[in-house]
Design an enzyme around this catalytic site. Structure first.
Site, PDB file in Angstrom:
ATOM      1  N   SER A  22       6.062  21.464  65.311  1.00  0.00           N
ATOM      2  CA  SER A  22       5.230  20.515  65.231  1.00  0.00           C
ATOM      3  C   SER A  22       3.752  20.982  65.494  1.00  0.00           C
ATOM      4  O   SER A  22       2.993  20.282  65.798  1.00  0.00           O
ATOM      5  CB  SER A  22       5.206  19.598  66.428  1.00  0.00           C
ATOM      6  N   ASN A 108       8.478  17.980  78.256  1.00  0.00           N
ATOM      7  CA  ASN A 108       8.520  16.727  77.992  1.00  0.00           C
ATOM      8  C   ASN A 108       7.277  16.111  78.676  1.00  0.00           C
ATOM      9  O   ASN A 108       6.803  15.130  78.055  1.00  0.00           O
ATOM     10  CB  ASN A 108       9.677  16.365  78.479  1.00  0.00           C
ATOM     11  N   THR A 153     -11.416 -23.828  52.833  1.00  0.00           N
ATOM     12  CA  THR A 153     -10.267 -23.818  53.196  1.00  0.00           C
ATOM     13  C   THR A 153      -9.308 -23.932  51.968  1.00  0.00           C
ATOM     14  O   THR A 153      -9.673 -24.561  50.971  1.00  0.00           O
ATOM     15  CB  THR A 153      -9.914 -24.932  54.120  1.00  0.00           C
ATOM     16  N   HIS A 154      -8.306 -23.224  52.146  1.00  0.00           N
ATOM     17  CA  HIS A 154      -7.665 -22.992  50.772  1.00  0.00           C
ATOM     18  C   HIS A 154      -8.441 -22.283  49.816  1.00  0.00           C
ATOM     19  O   HIS A 154      -8.060 -22.535  48.541  1.00  0.00           O
ATOM     20  CB  HIS A 154      -6.808 -24.439  50.340  1.00  0.00           C
ATOM     21  N   LYS A 281     -20.147  -2.811  34.159  1.00  0.00           N
ATOM     22  CA  LYS A 281     -19.520  -3.005  35.236  1.00  0.00           C
ATOM     23  C   LYS A 281     -20.265  -2.308  36.546  1.00  0.00           C
ATOM     24  O   LYS A 281     -20.628  -1.416  36.536  1.00  0.00           O
ATOM     25  CB  LYS A 281     -17.956  -2.519  35.161  1.00  0.00           C
ATOM     26  N   ASN A 283     -18.266  -2.070  40.109  1.00  0.00           N
ATOM     27  CA  ASN A 283     -17.131  -2.456  40.697  1.00  0.00           C
ATOM     28  C   ASN A 283     -17.064  -2.243  42.434  1.00  0.00           C
ATOM     29  O   ASN A 283     -17.751  -1.367  42.625  1.00  0.00           O
ATOM     30  CB  ASN A 283     -15.998  -1.595  40.150  1.00  0.00           C
ATOM     31  N   GLU A 288     -12.604  -2.394  48.140  1.00  0.00           N
ATOM     32  CA  GLU A 288     -11.096  -2.302  47.576  1.00  0.00           C
ATOM     33  C   GLU A 288     -10.261  -1.297  48.066  1.00  0.00           C
ATOM     34  O   GLU A 288      -8.925  -1.672  48.566  1.00  0.00           O
ATOM     35  CB  GLU A 288     -10.970  -2.281  45.960  1.00  0.00           C
ATOM     36  N   TYR A 315      14.204  11.794  76.947  1.00  0.00           N
ATOM     37  CA  TYR A 315      13.390  12.363  75.680  1.00  0.00           C
ATOM     38  C   TYR A 315      14.248  12.706  74.702  1.00  0.00           C
ATOM     39  O   TYR A 315      15.540  13.394  74.850  1.00  0.00           O
ATOM     40  CB  TYR A 315      12.643  13.728  76.159  1.00  0.00           C
ATOM     41  N   GLN A 320       8.881  13.364  68.572  1.00  0.00           N
ATOM     42  CA  GLN A 320       7.890  14.354  67.987  1.00  0.00           C
ATOM     43  C   GLN A 320       7.268  13.682  66.785  1.00  0.00           C
ATOM     44  O   GLN A 320       6.234  13.964  66.133  1.00  0.00           O
ATOM     45  CB  GLN A 320       8.378  15.759  67.772  1.00  0.00           C
TER      46      GLN A 320
END
Length: 472
Positions: A22, A108, A153-154, A281, A283, A288, A315, A320
Protein backbone atom coordinates in the site's frame (compact mmCIF):
# COMPACT_ATOMS: atom_id res chain seq x y z
CA UNK A 1 14.76 -8.24 11.64
CA UNK A 2 11.85 -8.46 9.20
CA UNK A 3 8.30 -8.73 10.55
CA UNK A 4 7.84 -12.02 8.68
CA UNK A 5 10.82 -13.81 10.23
CA UNK A 6 9.03 -15.20 13.26
CA UNK A 7 5.97 -16.91 11.78
CA UNK A 8 6.65 -17.29 8.06
CA UNK A 9 9.36 -19.41 6.48
CA UNK A 10 9.62 -17.73 3.08
CA UNK A 11 9.33 -14.28 1.57
CA UNK A 12 6.47 -13.25 -0.69
CA UNK A 13 7.10 -13.44 -4.40
CA UNK A 14 7.81 -10.05 -5.99
CA UNK A 15 4.43 -10.13 -7.66
CA UNK A 16 2.61 -10.92 -4.41
CA UNK A 17 4.60 -8.25 -2.52
CA UNK A 18 3.74 -5.68 -5.15
CA UNK A 19 0.06 -6.70 -5.07
CA UNK A 20 0.02 -6.52 -1.27
CA UNK A 21 1.82 -3.19 -0.94
CA UNK A 22 0.00 0.00 0.00
CA UNK A 23 3.10 2.21 -0.16
CA UNK A 24 1.92 4.37 -3.04
CA UNK A 25 -1.11 5.60 -1.12
CA UNK A 26 0.52 5.38 2.31
CA UNK A 27 2.61 8.40 1.39
CA UNK A 28 -0.47 10.47 2.15
CA UNK A 29 -0.49 9.33 5.78
CA UNK A 30 3.28 9.66 6.34
CA UNK A 31 3.12 12.69 8.65
CA UNK A 32 0.04 11.35 10.43
CA UNK A 33 1.86 8.09 11.09
CA UNK A 34 4.72 9.98 12.74
CA UNK A 35 2.20 11.86 14.91
CA UNK A 36 0.52 8.62 15.92
CA UNK A 37 3.82 6.96 16.83
CA UNK A 38 4.91 10.07 18.71
CA UNK A 39 1.70 10.25 20.74
CA UNK A 40 1.73 6.52 21.48
CA UNK A 41 5.39 6.50 22.54
CA UNK A 42 4.86 9.60 24.70
CA UNK A 43 1.97 7.85 26.39
CA UNK A 44 4.03 4.67 26.96
CA UNK A 45 6.72 6.82 28.57
CA UNK A 46 4.22 8.76 30.70
CA UNK A 47 2.64 5.53 31.99
CA UNK A 48 6.07 3.95 32.68
CA UNK A 49 5.31 1.13 30.27
CA UNK A 50 8.69 1.68 28.58
CA UNK A 51 11.66 3.40 30.17
CA UNK A 52 12.19 7.10 29.59
CA UNK A 53 15.60 6.80 27.99
CA UNK A 54 14.38 4.41 25.31
CA UNK A 55 11.26 6.49 24.73
CA UNK A 56 13.31 9.67 24.31
CA UNK A 57 15.55 8.01 21.72
CA UNK A 58 12.49 6.90 19.76
CA UNK A 59 10.92 10.36 19.98
CA UNK A 60 14.16 11.99 18.81
CA UNK A 61 14.30 9.64 15.83
CA UNK A 62 10.70 10.45 14.94
CA UNK A 63 11.47 14.18 15.14
CA UNK A 64 14.47 13.64 12.88
CA UNK A 65 12.33 11.78 10.35
CA UNK A 66 9.71 14.53 10.39
CA UNK A 67 12.40 17.08 9.53
CA UNK A 68 13.96 14.92 6.81
CA UNK A 69 10.66 14.01 5.20
CA UNK A 70 9.42 10.91 3.46
CA UNK A 71 12.46 10.75 1.15
CA UNK A 72 14.47 9.54 4.14
CA UNK A 73 12.53 6.27 4.16
CA UNK A 74 13.39 3.12 2.27
CA UNK A 75 10.19 2.65 0.31
CA UNK A 76 10.19 -0.68 -1.43
CA UNK A 77 7.81 -3.59 -1.29
CA UNK A 78 10.02 -5.46 1.16
CA UNK A 79 8.69 -3.20 3.94
CA UNK A 80 5.06 -3.64 2.82
CA UNK A 81 3.71 -0.30 4.07
CA UNK A 82 4.69 3.09 5.49
CA UNK A 83 4.23 1.90 9.08
CA UNK A 84 6.97 -0.68 8.70
CA UNK A 85 9.15 1.76 6.73
CA UNK A 86 8.99 4.24 9.61
CA UNK A 87 9.65 1.51 12.16
CA UNK A 88 12.68 0.37 10.13
CA UNK A 89 13.97 3.97 10.02
CA UNK A 90 13.70 4.28 13.82
CA UNK A 91 15.33 0.88 14.36
CA UNK A 92 18.25 1.88 12.11
CA UNK A 93 18.87 4.89 14.39
CA UNK A 94 17.95 3.56 17.83
CA UNK A 95 18.64 -0.13 17.40
CA UNK A 96 16.46 -3.10 18.43
CA UNK A 97 15.13 -1.09 21.40
CA UNK A 98 13.08 0.88 18.88
CA UNK A 99 10.79 -2.12 18.82
CA UNK A 100 9.33 -0.86 22.11
CA UNK A 101 7.55 1.78 20.02
CA UNK A 102 5.17 -0.94 18.90
CA UNK A 103 4.26 -2.00 22.43
CA UNK A 104 0.46 -2.21 22.90
CA UNK A 105 -0.12 -1.03 19.33
CA UNK A 106 -1.01 -2.76 16.09
CA UNK A 107 -0.88 -1.57 12.52
CA UNK A 108 -4.65 -2.05 12.63
CA UNK A 109 -5.35 0.72 15.13
CA UNK A 110 -2.44 2.76 13.82
CA UNK A 111 -3.71 3.00 10.23
CA UNK A 112 -7.24 3.69 11.47
CA UNK A 113 -5.84 6.58 13.52
CA UNK A 114 -3.71 7.90 10.65
CA UNK A 115 -6.67 7.95 8.28
CA UNK A 116 -8.77 9.96 10.69
CA UNK A 117 -5.95 12.46 11.29
CA UNK A 118 -5.50 13.13 7.58
CA UNK A 119 -9.18 13.07 6.71
CA UNK A 120 -10.16 15.62 9.32
CA UNK A 121 -7.69 18.05 7.76
CA UNK A 122 -9.02 17.35 4.27
CA UNK A 123 -12.56 17.97 5.50
CA UNK A 124 -11.60 21.29 7.07
CA UNK A 125 -9.80 22.43 3.91
CA UNK A 126 -12.82 21.58 1.74
CA UNK A 127 -15.12 23.34 4.20
CA UNK A 128 -13.01 26.50 3.99
CA UNK A 129 -13.29 26.28 0.20
CA UNK A 130 -17.08 26.06 0.50
CA UNK A 131 -17.18 29.10 2.81
CA UNK A 132 -15.07 31.08 0.36
CA UNK A 133 -17.37 30.10 -2.50
CA UNK A 134 -20.46 31.11 -0.52
CA UNK A 135 -18.90 34.45 0.34
CA UNK A 136 -17.97 35.05 -3.30
CA UNK A 137 -21.48 34.24 -4.55
CA UNK A 138 -23.06 36.58 -1.98
CA UNK A 139 -20.82 39.45 -3.10
CA UNK A 140 -21.57 38.63 -6.74
CA UNK A 141 -25.31 38.50 -6.07
CA UNK A 142 -25.33 41.96 -4.48
CA UNK A 143 -24.87 43.43 -7.96
CA UNK A 144 -27.95 41.63 -9.24
CA UNK A 145 -30.65 42.24 -6.62
CA UNK A 146 -32.90 43.82 -9.27
CA UNK A 147 -31.62 42.00 -12.33
CA UNK A 148 -34.87 40.33 -13.36
CA UNK A 149 -34.45 36.79 -14.57
CA UNK A 150 -36.65 33.84 -15.42
CA UNK A 151 -37.04 30.84 -13.16
CA UNK A 152 -37.60 27.41 -14.65
CA UNK A 153 -39.49 24.28 -13.76
CA UNK A 154 -39.16 21.31 -16.12
CA UNK A 155 -36.69 23.61 -17.94
CA UNK A 156 -39.72 25.62 -19.09
CA UNK A 157 -40.41 29.25 -18.24
CA UNK A 158 -42.05 29.33 -14.83
CA UNK A 159 -42.01 32.65 -12.93
CA UNK A 160 -39.84 35.78 -12.79
CA UNK A 161 -37.07 35.86 -10.22
CA UNK A 162 -33.81 37.80 -10.00
CA UNK A 163 -30.29 36.69 -10.78
CA UNK A 164 -29.49 37.28 -7.11
CA UNK A 165 -32.30 34.99 -5.99
CA UNK A 166 -31.07 32.23 -8.28
CA UNK A 167 -27.47 32.59 -7.12
CA UNK A 168 -28.57 32.52 -3.50
CA UNK A 169 -30.36 29.22 -4.14
CA UNK A 170 -26.94 27.71 -4.83
CA UNK A 171 -25.64 29.35 -1.65
CA UNK A 172 -28.25 27.52 0.41
CA UNK A 173 -27.30 24.21 -1.21
CA UNK A 174 -23.61 24.85 -0.54
CA UNK A 175 -24.43 25.73 3.06
CA UNK A 176 -26.03 22.31 3.50
CA UNK A 177 -22.98 20.68 1.89
CA UNK A 178 -20.84 22.49 4.46
CA UNK A 179 -23.08 21.46 7.35
CA UNK A 180 -23.09 17.81 6.28
CA UNK A 181 -19.30 17.78 6.40
CA UNK A 182 -19.42 19.53 9.78
CA UNK A 183 -21.65 16.81 11.17
CA UNK A 184 -19.52 14.03 9.66
CA UNK A 185 -16.41 15.58 11.22
CA UNK A 186 -17.79 14.66 14.66
CA UNK A 187 -17.62 10.98 13.74
CA UNK A 188 -14.26 11.28 11.99
CA UNK A 189 -12.60 12.97 14.96
CA UNK A 190 -12.70 9.97 17.29
CA UNK A 191 -9.62 8.07 18.41
CA UNK A 192 -9.21 4.35 17.60
CA UNK A 193 -5.64 4.20 18.95
CA UNK A 194 -5.47 1.72 21.83
CA UNK A 195 -7.74 -0.79 20.11
CA UNK A 196 -4.54 -2.60 19.06
CA UNK A 197 -5.22 -5.54 16.73
CA UNK A 198 -8.83 -5.91 17.90
CA UNK A 199 -8.96 -6.51 21.69
CA UNK A 200 -6.93 -3.61 23.15
CA UNK A 201 -4.01 -4.76 25.32
CA UNK A 202 -3.04 -6.03 28.76
CA UNK A 203 -0.64 -3.09 29.16
CA UNK A 204 -2.10 -0.25 31.29
CA UNK A 205 -2.23 2.29 28.44
CA UNK A 206 -3.87 5.70 28.81
CA UNK A 207 -6.29 6.27 25.93
CA UNK A 208 -7.40 9.63 27.31
CA UNK A 209 -3.83 10.89 26.96
CA UNK A 210 -3.38 9.83 23.31
CA UNK A 211 -6.79 11.25 22.54
CA UNK A 212 -5.69 14.61 23.94
CA UNK A 213 -2.26 14.52 22.30
CA UNK A 214 -3.78 13.85 18.87
CA UNK A 215 -6.58 16.40 19.24
CA UNK A 216 -9.48 13.95 19.04
CA UNK A 217 -12.83 14.71 20.65
CA UNK A 218 -13.03 11.27 22.25
CA UNK A 219 -12.05 7.65 21.71
CA UNK A 220 -13.94 4.76 20.16
CA UNK A 221 -15.37 2.57 22.91
CA UNK A 222 -15.26 -0.81 21.21
CA UNK A 223 -11.90 -2.15 20.06
CA UNK A 224 -13.37 -4.36 17.35
CA UNK A 225 -15.24 -1.41 15.91
CA UNK A 226 -12.20 0.81 16.40
CA UNK A 227 -9.95 -1.10 13.99
CA UNK A 228 -12.56 -1.94 11.37
CA UNK A 229 -14.92 1.04 11.22
CA UNK A 230 -14.74 2.77 7.85
CA UNK A 231 -18.27 4.11 7.69
CA UNK A 232 -16.80 7.53 8.49
CA UNK A 233 -15.07 7.29 5.11
CA UNK A 234 -18.27 6.32 3.31
CA UNK A 235 -20.08 9.16 5.05
CA UNK A 236 -17.43 11.68 4.05
CA UNK A 237 -17.48 10.56 0.43
CA UNK A 238 -21.28 10.75 0.44
CA UNK A 239 -20.97 14.36 1.61
CA UNK A 240 -18.43 15.06 -1.13
CA UNK A 241 -20.74 13.44 -3.66
CA UNK A 242 -23.53 15.81 -2.57
CA UNK A 243 -21.13 18.75 -2.87
CA UNK A 244 -20.10 17.67 -6.36
CA UNK A 245 -23.76 17.30 -7.31
CA UNK A 246 -24.26 20.95 -6.31
CA UNK A 247 -21.22 21.96 -8.37
CA UNK A 248 -22.36 19.88 -11.33
CA UNK A 249 -25.77 21.60 -11.33
CA UNK A 250 -24.03 24.97 -11.42
CA UNK A 251 -21.94 23.80 -14.37
CA UNK A 252 -25.00 22.43 -16.17
CA UNK A 253 -26.70 25.80 -15.92
CA UNK A 254 -23.63 27.67 -17.16
CA UNK A 255 -23.38 25.30 -20.12
CA UNK A 256 -27.03 25.82 -21.04
CA UNK A 257 -27.11 29.54 -20.35
CA UNK A 258 -23.99 30.22 -22.42
CA UNK A 259 -25.57 28.79 -25.58
CA UNK A 260 -26.83 31.09 -28.34
CA UNK A 261 -30.36 29.85 -27.69
CA UNK A 262 -30.31 31.01 -24.06
CA UNK A 263 -27.78 33.83 -24.34
CA UNK A 264 -27.92 34.49 -20.61
CA UNK A 265 -24.25 34.37 -19.58
CA UNK A 266 -20.81 34.79 -21.03
CA UNK A 267 -18.25 32.42 -19.53
CA UNK A 268 -14.80 33.94 -19.19
CA UNK A 269 -12.28 33.02 -21.90
CA UNK A 270 -10.02 31.63 -19.17
CA UNK A 271 -12.51 28.79 -18.67
CA UNK A 272 -13.38 28.19 -22.32
CA UNK A 273 -11.80 26.68 -25.41
CA UNK A 274 -12.38 26.77 -29.15
CA UNK A 275 -12.78 24.17 -31.85
CA UNK A 276 -9.88 22.69 -33.79
CA UNK A 277 -11.87 23.12 -37.01
CA UNK A 278 -14.67 25.65 -36.32
CA UNK A 279 -13.03 29.00 -35.53
CA UNK A 280 -16.24 30.63 -34.35
CA UNK A 281 -16.71 28.24 -31.45
CA UNK A 282 -16.40 29.11 -27.76
CA UNK A 283 -16.86 25.91 -25.80
CA UNK A 284 -17.54 25.67 -22.03
CA UNK A 285 -14.95 22.93 -21.62
CA UNK A 286 -14.12 23.53 -17.95
CA UNK A 287 -17.79 23.45 -16.97
CA UNK A 288 -18.25 20.24 -18.93
CA UNK A 289 -15.19 18.64 -17.39
CA UNK A 290 -16.30 19.63 -13.89
CA UNK A 291 -19.74 18.18 -14.62
CA UNK A 292 -18.08 14.94 -15.72
CA UNK A 293 -15.49 14.76 -12.94
CA UNK A 294 -18.17 15.18 -10.30
CA UNK A 295 -19.49 11.75 -11.28
CA UNK A 296 -16.15 10.26 -10.21
CA UNK A 297 -16.91 11.02 -6.57
CA UNK A 298 -20.26 9.25 -6.74
CA UNK A 299 -18.48 6.30 -8.33
CA UNK A 300 -15.95 6.22 -5.50
CA UNK A 301 -18.80 6.18 -2.98
CA UNK A 302 -20.38 3.15 -4.63
CA UNK A 303 -17.00 1.38 -4.73
CA UNK A 304 -16.40 2.05 -1.02
CA UNK A 305 -19.87 0.85 -0.02
CA UNK A 306 -19.48 -2.26 -2.14
CA UNK A 307 -16.16 -3.13 -0.48
CA UNK A 308 -17.62 -2.56 2.99
CA UNK A 309 -20.87 -4.45 2.61
CA UNK A 310 -19.46 -7.99 2.89
CA UNK A 311 -16.60 -7.58 5.37
CA UNK A 312 -16.97 -9.36 8.73
CA UNK A 313 -15.54 -7.94 11.93
CA UNK A 314 -12.76 -7.02 12.42
CA UNK A 315 -9.77 -5.99 10.30
CA UNK A 316 -9.57 -7.43 6.80
CA UNK A 317 -7.10 -6.50 4.08
CA UNK A 318 -10.00 -5.38 1.88
CA UNK A 319 -10.03 -2.19 3.98
CA UNK A 320 -6.70 -1.21 2.43
CA UNK A 321 -8.49 -0.89 -0.92
CA UNK A 322 -10.87 1.75 0.41
CA UNK A 323 -8.33 4.49 1.07
CA UNK A 324 -7.26 5.15 -2.54
CA UNK A 325 -10.91 5.80 -3.37
CA UNK A 326 -11.23 8.14 -0.39
CA UNK A 327 -8.23 10.24 -1.38
CA UNK A 328 -9.30 10.38 -5.02
CA UNK A 329 -12.75 11.56 -3.96
CA UNK A 330 -11.17 14.27 -1.80
CA UNK A 331 -8.84 15.35 -4.61
CA UNK A 332 -11.60 15.55 -7.22
CA UNK A 333 -14.02 17.34 -4.91
CA UNK A 334 -11.43 19.88 -3.79
CA UNK A 335 -10.15 20.66 -7.29
CA UNK A 336 -13.68 20.84 -8.73
CA UNK A 337 -14.78 23.18 -5.95
CA UNK A 338 -11.82 25.45 -6.65
CA UNK A 339 -12.32 25.63 -10.42
CA UNK A 340 -16.10 26.06 -10.28
CA UNK A 341 -15.71 28.83 -7.70
CA UNK A 342 -13.41 30.81 -9.98
CA UNK A 343 -15.44 30.07 -13.10
CA UNK A 344 -18.85 31.07 -11.73
CA UNK A 345 -17.56 34.27 -10.16
CA UNK A 346 -16.05 35.32 -13.50
CA UNK A 347 -19.20 35.01 -15.64
CA UNK A 348 -21.09 38.02 -16.97
CA UNK A 349 -24.88 38.05 -17.09
CA UNK A 350 -26.64 39.53 -20.13
CA UNK A 351 -29.12 41.64 -18.17
CA UNK A 352 -31.13 42.69 -21.22
CA UNK A 353 -31.59 39.07 -22.25
CA UNK A 354 -32.55 38.11 -18.68
CA UNK A 355 -35.24 40.79 -18.65
CA UNK A 356 -36.46 39.79 -22.09
CA UNK A 357 -36.91 36.16 -21.05
CA UNK A 358 -38.63 37.13 -17.81
CA UNK A 359 -41.25 39.07 -19.75
CA UNK A 360 -42.06 36.34 -22.26
CA UNK A 361 -44.26 33.23 -22.34
CA UNK A 362 -46.63 34.62 -19.71
CA UNK A 363 -44.27 33.80 -16.87
CA UNK A 364 -46.18 36.33 -14.76
CA UNK A 365 -49.52 34.54 -15.24
CA UNK A 366 -49.64 33.22 -11.67
CA UNK A 367 -49.92 36.74 -10.29
CA UNK A 368 -52.72 37.54 -12.71
CA UNK A 369 -54.62 34.63 -11.12
CA UNK A 370 -53.62 35.82 -7.66
CA UNK A 371 -55.08 39.32 -8.15
CA UNK A 372 -58.37 37.78 -9.28
CA UNK A 373 -58.47 35.87 -6.00
CA UNK A 374 -57.38 38.88 -3.95
CA UNK A 375 -59.51 41.54 -5.63
CA UNK A 376 -62.64 39.58 -6.56
CA UNK A 377 -62.70 36.76 -4.02
CA UNK A 378 -63.04 33.98 -6.57
CA UNK A 379 -61.53 30.52 -5.89
CA UNK A 380 -57.98 30.07 -7.12
CA UNK A 381 -58.97 27.11 -9.30
CA UNK A 382 -61.48 29.35 -11.09
CA UNK A 383 -58.83 32.01 -11.58
CA UNK A 384 -56.40 29.31 -12.75
CA UNK A 385 -58.90 28.20 -15.41
CA UNK A 386 -59.49 31.76 -16.65
CA UNK A 387 -55.79 32.60 -16.85
CA UNK A 388 -55.00 29.29 -18.52
CA UNK A 389 -57.54 30.11 -21.25
CA UNK A 390 -56.11 33.65 -21.54
CA UNK A 391 -52.66 32.24 -22.21
CA UNK A 392 -54.04 29.79 -24.79
CA UNK A 393 -56.02 32.45 -26.65
CA UNK A 394 -53.27 35.07 -26.49
CA UNK A 395 -50.67 32.59 -27.76
CA UNK A 396 -52.87 31.61 -30.71
CA UNK A 397 -53.46 35.29 -31.50
CA UNK A 398 -49.74 36.10 -31.12
CA UNK A 399 -50.45 38.56 -28.31
CA UNK A 400 -47.96 39.52 -25.61
CA UNK A 401 -48.41 40.37 -21.95
CA UNK A 402 -48.74 44.06 -22.83
CA UNK A 403 -51.85 43.27 -24.89
CA UNK A 404 -53.79 41.78 -21.99
CA UNK A 405 -56.39 44.23 -20.66
CA UNK A 406 -59.26 44.06 -18.22
CA UNK A 407 -61.79 43.79 -21.04
CA UNK A 408 -59.83 40.96 -22.68
CA UNK A 409 -59.91 39.09 -19.35
CA UNK A 410 -63.67 39.69 -19.01
CA UNK A 411 -64.36 38.28 -22.48
CA UNK A 412 -62.49 35.09 -21.61
CA UNK A 413 -64.25 34.82 -18.24
CA UNK A 414 -67.69 35.13 -19.84
CA UNK A 415 -66.79 32.57 -22.54
CA UNK A 416 -66.08 30.15 -19.70
CA UNK A 417 -69.43 30.93 -18.06
CA UNK A 418 -68.14 33.23 -15.31
CA UNK A 419 -69.09 36.80 -14.45
CA UNK A 420 -67.04 39.79 -15.55
CA UNK A 421 -64.20 40.56 -13.19
CA UNK A 422 -63.70 44.22 -14.15
CA UNK A 423 -60.18 44.40 -12.86
CA UNK A 424 -58.34 47.71 -12.87
CA UNK A 425 -56.09 47.90 -15.96
CA UNK A 426 -53.19 49.29 -13.92
CA UNK A 427 -53.46 46.35 -11.57
CA UNK A 428 -53.39 43.94 -14.51
CA UNK A 429 -50.40 45.73 -16.01
CA UNK A 430 -48.51 45.64 -12.72
CA UNK A 431 -49.22 41.92 -12.20
CA UNK A 432 -47.87 41.10 -15.67
CA UNK A 433 -44.76 43.28 -15.34
CA UNK A 434 -41.83 40.99 -14.40
CA UNK A 435 -39.99 43.48 -12.16
CA UNK A 436 -43.15 44.48 -10.31
CA UNK A 437 -44.07 40.83 -10.13
CA UNK A 438 -40.81 40.03 -8.36
CA UNK A 439 -41.09 43.00 -5.99
CA UNK A 440 -44.49 41.80 -4.78
CA UNK A 441 -43.01 38.54 -3.47
CA UNK A 442 -42.04 39.83 -0.04
CA UNK A 443 -42.43 36.54 1.76
CA UNK A 444 -39.25 35.28 3.51
CA UNK A 445 -37.47 33.04 1.04
CA UNK A 446 -38.96 34.93 -1.89
CA UNK A 447 -37.23 36.74 -4.78
CA UNK A 448 -38.08 40.36 -3.89
CA UNK A 449 -34.88 42.39 -3.46
CA UNK A 450 -35.58 43.05 0.22
CA UNK A 451 -36.15 39.33 0.96
CA UNK A 452 -33.01 38.32 -0.95
CA UNK A 453 -31.09 40.99 0.97
CA UNK A 454 -32.41 39.51 4.22
CA UNK A 455 -31.22 36.06 3.14
CA UNK A 456 -27.82 37.55 2.31
CA UNK A 457 -27.58 39.15 5.74
CA UNK A 458 -28.37 35.82 7.39
CA UNK A 459 -25.73 34.04 5.33
CA UNK A 460 -23.19 36.71 6.25
CA UNK A 461 -23.91 36.06 9.94
CA UNK A 462 -23.37 32.34 9.30
CA UNK A 463 -20.08 33.07 7.50
CA UNK A 464 -18.82 35.30 10.31
CA UNK A 465 -19.61 32.62 12.90
CA UNK A 466 -17.92 29.86 10.92
CA UNK A 467 -14.84 31.95 10.10
CA UNK A 468 -14.52 32.80 13.79
CA UNK A 469 -14.77 29.11 14.74
CA UNK A 470 -12.03 28.28 12.26
CA UNK A 471 -9.86 31.20 13.40
CA UNK A 472 -9.97 32.77 9.94
Amino acid sequence: MAIRDGRLKTEMTDEAADYNSSLEFDKIIFEADIKTNFAHTSMLKNENIIDSETADKILEALDKLKEEGIDALVLDNSVEDVHMAIEKYVIDIVGPEAGFMHTAKSRNDQVATDLRLVLRERIRNIQIGILNFIEGIVEFAKDHLETVFIGYTHLQHAQPITVAHHLMAHVQSLKRDYERLDDTYKRVNLNPLGSAAMTTTSFPINRELTTKLLGFDGYLENSMDGVSARDFIAETVFDLSCLCTTLSKICEELILWSTYEFGIVEISDEYSSTSSIMPQKKNPDIAELARGKSATVTGELITILTILKAIPYTYNKDLQEITPHLWNACDVAESTLSIVTKMLLSVEFNEDRCLELAGKNFATATDLADIMVREKGIPFRTAHQIVGRIVNEASEQDLSEEDITSSYIDNIAMDLGFDKLELDDELVKKALNPLENVKMRKIPGGPSPEMVKLAMDNICIFLDEEYEKRGI
